[in-house]
Design a protein around this motif. Structure first.
Motif, PDB file in Angstrom:
ATOM      1  N   LEU A   1     -16.510  10.564  17.235  1.00 19.06           N
ATOM      2  CA  LEU A   1     -16.577  11.253  15.935  1.00 19.06           C
ATOM      3  C   LEU A   1     -16.327  12.751  16.114  1.00 19.06           C
ATOM      4  O   LEU A   1     -15.688  13.399  15.271  1.00 19.06           O
ATOM      5  N   ASP A   2     -16.832  13.320  17.232  1.00 19.47           N
ATOM      6  CA  ASP A   2     -16.539  14.734  17.528  1.00 19.47           C
ATOM      7  C   ASP A   2     -15.038  14.944  17.765  1.00 19.47           C
ATOM      8  O   ASP A   2     -14.470  15.945  17.345  1.00 19.47           O
ATOM      9  N   HIS A   3     -14.399  13.975  18.426  1.00 17.99           N
ATOM     10  CA  HIS A   3     -12.944  14.044  18.606  1.00 17.99           C
ATOM     11  C   HIS A   3     -12.239  14.072  17.255  1.00 17.99           C
ATOM     12  O   HIS A   3     -11.255  14.788  17.065  1.00 17.99           O
ATOM     13  N   PHE A   4     -12.746  13.278  16.322  1.00 15.50           N
ATOM     14  CA  PHE A   4     -12.157  13.210  14.978  1.00 15.50           C
ATOM     15  C   PHE A   4     -12.260  14.579  14.298  1.00 15.50           C
ATOM     16  O   PHE A   4     -11.274  15.106  13.766  1.00 15.50           O
ATOM     17  N   MET A   5     -13.474  15.169  14.346  1.00 14.24           N
ATOM     18  CA  MET A   5     -13.667  16.490  13.727  1.00 14.24           C
ATOM     19  C   MET A   5     -12.763  17.524  14.386  1.00 14.24           C
ATOM     20  O   MET A   5     -12.176  18.369  13.707  1.00 14.24           O
ATOM     21  N   GLU A   6     -12.641  17.443  15.699  1.00 13.00           N
ATOM     22  CA  GLU A   6     -11.786  18.371  16.450  1.00 13.00           C
ATOM     23  C   GLU A   6     -10.319  18.230  16.015  1.00 13.00           C
ATOM     24  O   GLU A   6      -9.596  19.222  15.926  1.00 13.00           O
ATOM     25  N   ARG A   7      -9.943  17.009  15.697  1.00  9.86           N
ATOM     26  CA  ARG A   7      -8.580  16.743  15.207  1.00  9.86           C
ATOM     27  C   ARG A   7      -8.377  17.355  13.819  1.00  9.86           C
ATOM     28  O   ARG A   7      -7.319  17.900  13.518  1.00  9.86           O
ATOM     29  N   LEU A   8      -9.427  17.278  12.967  1.00 11.24           N
ATOM     30  CA  LEU A   8      -9.316  17.803  11.606  1.00 11.24           C
ATOM     31  C   LEU A   8      -9.329  19.322  11.605  1.00 11.24           C
ATOM     32  O   LEU A   8      -8.543  19.963  10.922  1.00 11.24           O
ATOM     33  N   ALA A   9     -10.247  19.917  12.377  1.00 14.26           N
ATOM     34  CA  ALA A   9     -10.431  21.366  12.364  1.00 14.26           C
ATOM     35  C   ALA A   9     -11.006  21.782  13.717  1.00 14.26           C
ATOM     36  O   ALA A   9     -12.229  21.703  13.922  1.00 14.26           O
ATOM     37  N   PRO A  10     -10.130  22.246  14.605  1.00 14.40           N
ATOM     38  CA  PRO A  10     -10.582  22.547  15.978  1.00 14.40           C
ATOM     39  C   PRO A  10     -11.678  23.617  16.001  1.00 14.40           C
ATOM     40  O   PRO A  10     -11.502  24.689  15.440  1.00 14.40           O
ATOM     41  N   GLY A  11     -12.800  23.300  16.619  1.00 15.21           N
ATOM     42  CA  GLY A  11     -13.915  24.240  16.733  1.00 15.21           C
ATOM     43  C   GLY A  11     -14.993  24.023  15.688  1.00 15.21           C
ATOM     44  O   GLY A  11     -16.138  24.468  15.853  1.00 15.21           O
TER      45      GLY A  11
ATOM     46  N   SER B   1       0.836  -1.196   0.000  1.00 14.45           N
ATOM     47  CA  SER B   1       0.000   0.000   0.000  1.00 14.45           C
ATOM     48  C   SER B   1       0.873   1.248   0.000  1.00 14.45           C
ATOM     49  O   SER B   1       1.834   1.357   0.763  1.00 14.45           O
ATOM     50  N   ILE B   2       0.527   2.180  -0.895  1.00 12.76           N
ATOM     51  CA  ILE B   2       1.188   3.490  -0.951  1.00 12.76           C
ATOM     52  C   ILE B   2       0.067   4.525  -0.955  1.00 12.76           C
ATOM     53  O   ILE B   2      -0.900   4.371  -1.706  1.00 12.76           O
ATOM     54  N   CYS B   3       0.177   5.539  -0.124  1.00 11.85           N
ATOM     55  CA  CYS B   3      -0.886   6.561  -0.134  1.00 11.85           C
ATOM     56  C   CYS B   3      -0.289   7.942   0.112  1.00 11.85           C
ATOM     57  O   CYS B   3       0.364   8.168   1.117  1.00 11.85           O
ATOM     58  N   HIS B   4      -0.516   8.841  -0.830  1.00 12.07           N
ATOM     59  CA  HIS B   4      -0.123  10.239  -0.651  1.00 12.07           C
ATOM     60  C   HIS B   4      -1.334  11.007  -0.133  1.00 12.07           C
ATOM     61  O   HIS B   4      -2.391  10.998  -0.771  1.00 12.07           O
ATOM     62  N   PHE B   5      -1.161  11.653   0.999  1.00 13.93           N
ATOM     63  CA  PHE B   5      -2.237  12.434   1.615  1.00 13.93           C
ATOM     64  C   PHE B   5      -2.155  13.865   1.073  1.00 13.93           C
ATOM     65  O   PHE B   5      -1.117  14.520   1.225  1.00 13.93           O
ATOM     66  N   ASP B   6      -3.229  14.336   0.423  1.00 12.77           N
ATOM     67  CA  ASP B   6      -3.181  15.640  -0.255  1.00 12.77           C
ATOM     68  C   ASP B   6      -4.010  16.728   0.421  1.00 12.77           C
ATOM     69  O   ASP B   6      -3.874  17.901   0.042  1.00 12.77           O
ATOM     70  N   GLY B   7      -4.876  16.371   1.369  1.00 14.99           N
ATOM     71  CA  GLY B   7      -5.629  17.434   2.025  1.00 14.99           C
ATOM     72  C   GLY B   7      -6.882  16.957   2.724  1.00 14.99           C
ATOM     73  O   GLY B   7      -7.383  15.861   2.464  1.00 14.99           O
ATOM     74  N   LEU B   8      -7.374  17.826   3.620  1.00 15.44           N
ATOM     75  CA  LEU B   8      -8.627  17.562   4.326  1.00 15.44           C
ATOM     76  C   LEU B   8      -9.750  18.255   3.569  1.00 15.44           C
ATOM     77  O   LEU B   8      -9.615  19.423   3.184  1.00 15.44           O
ATOM     78  N   VAL B   9     -10.843  17.549   3.355  1.00 20.00           N
ATOM     79  CA  VAL B   9     -11.965  18.083   2.592  1.00 20.00           C
ATOM     80  C   VAL B   9     -13.111  18.381   3.555  1.00 20.00           C
ATOM     81  O   VAL B   9     -13.698  17.456   4.139  1.00 20.00           O
TER      82      VAL B   9
ATOM     83  N   TRP C   1      -7.588   8.219  13.941  1.00 24.62           N
ATOM     84  CA  TRP C   1      -7.336   9.219  14.981  1.00 24.62           C
ATOM     85  C   TRP C   1      -7.304   8.521  16.334  1.00 24.62           C
ATOM     86  O   TRP C   1      -7.856   7.450  16.502  1.00 24.62           O
ATOM     87  N   ARG C   2      -6.584   9.162  17.268  1.00 19.26           N
ATOM     88  CA  ARG C   2      -6.423   8.597  18.615  1.00 19.26           C
ATOM     89  C   ARG C   2      -7.312   9.343  19.592  1.00 19.26           C
ATOM     90  O   ARG C   2      -7.434  10.566  19.546  1.00 19.26           O
ATOM     91  N   VAL C   3      -7.973   8.592  20.471  1.00 20.27           N
ATOM     92  CA  VAL C   3      -8.625   9.183  21.645  1.00 20.27           C
ATOM     93  C   VAL C   3      -8.139   8.349  22.832  1.00 20.27           C
ATOM     94  O   VAL C   3      -8.371   7.138  22.869  1.00 20.27           O
ATOM     95  N   GLY C   4      -7.429   8.996  23.754  1.00 16.07           N
ATOM     96  CA  GLY C   4      -6.889   8.276  24.910  1.00 16.07           C
ATOM     97  C   GLY C   4      -5.965   7.170  24.472  1.00 16.07           C
ATOM     98  O   GLY C   4      -5.056   7.383  23.667  1.00 16.07           O
ATOM     99  N   ASP C   5      -6.187   5.964  24.950  1.00 14.59           N
ATOM    100  CA  ASP C   5      -5.286   4.851  24.625  1.00 14.59           C
ATOM    101  C   ASP C   5      -5.853   3.919  23.557  1.00 14.59           C
ATOM    102  O   ASP C   5      -5.554   2.728  23.537  1.00 14.59           O
ATOM    103  N   HIS C   6      -6.673   4.503  22.660  1.00 16.30           N
ATOM    104  CA  HIS C   6      -7.222   3.718  21.549  1.00 16.30           C
ATOM    105  C   HIS C   6      -7.016   4.432  20.213  1.00 16.30           C
ATOM    106  O   HIS C   6      -7.086   5.665  20.145  1.00 16.30           O
TER     107      HIS C   6
ATOM    108  N   ALA D   1      -0.275  11.827  12.356  1.00 15.01           N
ATOM    109  CA  ALA D   1      -0.745  11.143  11.141  1.00 15.01           C
ATOM    110  C   ALA D   1      -2.230  11.393  10.912  1.00 15.01           C
ATOM    111  O   ALA D   1      -3.004  11.492  11.864  1.00 15.01           O
ATOM    112  N   HIS D   2      -2.607  11.494   9.653  1.00 12.96           N
ATOM    113  CA  HIS D   2      -4.028  11.500   9.317  1.00 12.96           C
ATOM    114  C   HIS D   2      -4.465  10.159   8.754  1.00 12.96           C
ATOM    115  O   HIS D   2      -5.648   9.904   8.620  1.00 12.96           O
ATOM    116  N   LEU D   3      -3.496   9.333   8.387  1.00 16.58           N
ATOM    117  CA  LEU D   3      -3.891   8.014   7.904  1.00 16.58           C
ATOM    118  C   LEU D   3      -2.894   6.939   8.293  1.00 16.58           C
ATOM    119  O   LEU D   3      -1.735   7.221   8.607  1.00 16.58           O
TER     120      LEU D   3
END
Lengths: 220, 220
Positions: free
Chosen positions: B125-135, A83-91, B54-59, B33-35
């Motif tokens: 899922l809210d943690h995930f969104m917060e990781r992508l774009a806080p607020g 697996s190879i994956c280039h991450f290009d952005g958040l949508v 994404w990570r929340v705590g120890d998972h 990492a995002h992926l």
């Protein structure tokens, strides 16, 4: 140009509109990568490991030490998925559900075989150096017989692969388009940064180093 | 602080001087990492696929559609190996043999379990969104019951993992140090690029978008 998956397991079912089965996109993704993730099952458990990789013609190559259990396992023709994956952005879409990522991804199946012939091995290792730093192969001390003997080079034919590419802005539901929510892309890129010379060198900076620094902040 | 591998299969044998078994380095690598790349064996063959994580705590968490065969397979507790690797630069030594890469890599073993409780699912899922774009979680249209029902969220405990980190310049053989060959590092970084708004919007730019653009060319 190939328009359908080469095998059932490479047919992309989720978001098939992002699927490609042509070598052009596959080779572009591999050539933009310096590493891949290799998955295999050793009889006890599944493993996924990052490895440096490079393409020569219609084969993917990796190399490693004869002392590495991974390389020894892959030498005997164990089936792998790469697996190879280039991450290009958040949508960012107007609804949580339609958020996505932009990426260029390749998944490859097959078996590695070792390159045992010494001349052929040297040739693909030179290709690797040329990929890292064009022209450097003429500067460095090349591998001696002992070093070459301690290095396994493996190649895998790029015949069974699938590519998935997502680019562009969010795809919102029609009913969400008028919501007062910012929508767009937060792009990212893997870029070059200025070269860092080892201290105390009295060496003229070679072209491939000065051009790397001149390209700082441009994509790798 | 953990100084030894949690299990035999996470013990790093090649270049053990780069190994770490503490959660601090593991969490730093995941949080950057995002992926991730998820490897599993479905009974027929091994697969390696990139997934947002994404990570929340120890998972570690991933999410996907109930219609995805991958998510359905992972739901039933199939064993996985997960690989994350940040590529930090090319390391140019005086000999071909001592060339290397700088990287931060994590390999994780375990089984995913689904988060079925709706409140717990919304929370991660809210943690995930917060990781992508806080607020941003306060701006967007949140998932409705149908969308939530179509989403599987899985988590995996971060108890069995190994980290390998290489940083710094080349390590040449003593006898090669005086060769007239440039030695050093060609660094790379994954950086933010200016945000791209969807055309025709009459929306004030939110803080998490303007700060992304203000941080353009800085590491993600």
């Amino acid at each position: 140009m190939r328009k359908t998956a080469p095998t059932p397991r490479t047919r992309i079912r989720r978001s098939p509109e992002y699927a490609h089965y042509d070598t052009r996109q596959l080779y572009d993704i591999i050539d933009a990568a310096h590493l891949c993730h290799i998955a295999f099952h050793d009889g006890n458990s599944v493993h996924s490991l990052p490895m440096a990789c490079w393409r020569v013609g219609d084969h993917l190559h990796i190399h490693g030490s004869t002392g590495s259990r991974l390389m020894q396992s892959l030498c005997i023709g164990m089936e792998v998925s790469i697996s190879i994956c280039h991450f290009d952005g958040l949508v960012l879409a107007r609804s949580a559900f339609n958020h996505s990522m932009n990426y260029r991804s390749a998944v490859i199946y097959g078996c590695f075989t070792p390159i045992n012939d010494e001349t052929a091995k040297l040739e693909v290792l030179d290709h690797f150096m040329e990929r890292l730093a064009p022209g450097r192969v003429r500067d460095i001390r090349n591998g001696n017989r002992k070093e070459l003997g301690a290095t396994i080079v493996l190649r895998l034919p790029l015949t069974e692969a699938a590519v998935k590419i997502r680019a562009g802005g969010p795809i919102d539901d029609e009913k969400d388009l008028d919501l007062p929510v910012w929508a767009g892309v937060l792009p990212v890129a893997l870029v070059k940064l200025p070269a860092i010379a080892e201290p105390g060198q009295q060496i003229a900076t070679p072209d491939y180093v000065s051009s790397w620094t001149a390209d700082a902040h441009k994509p790798v």
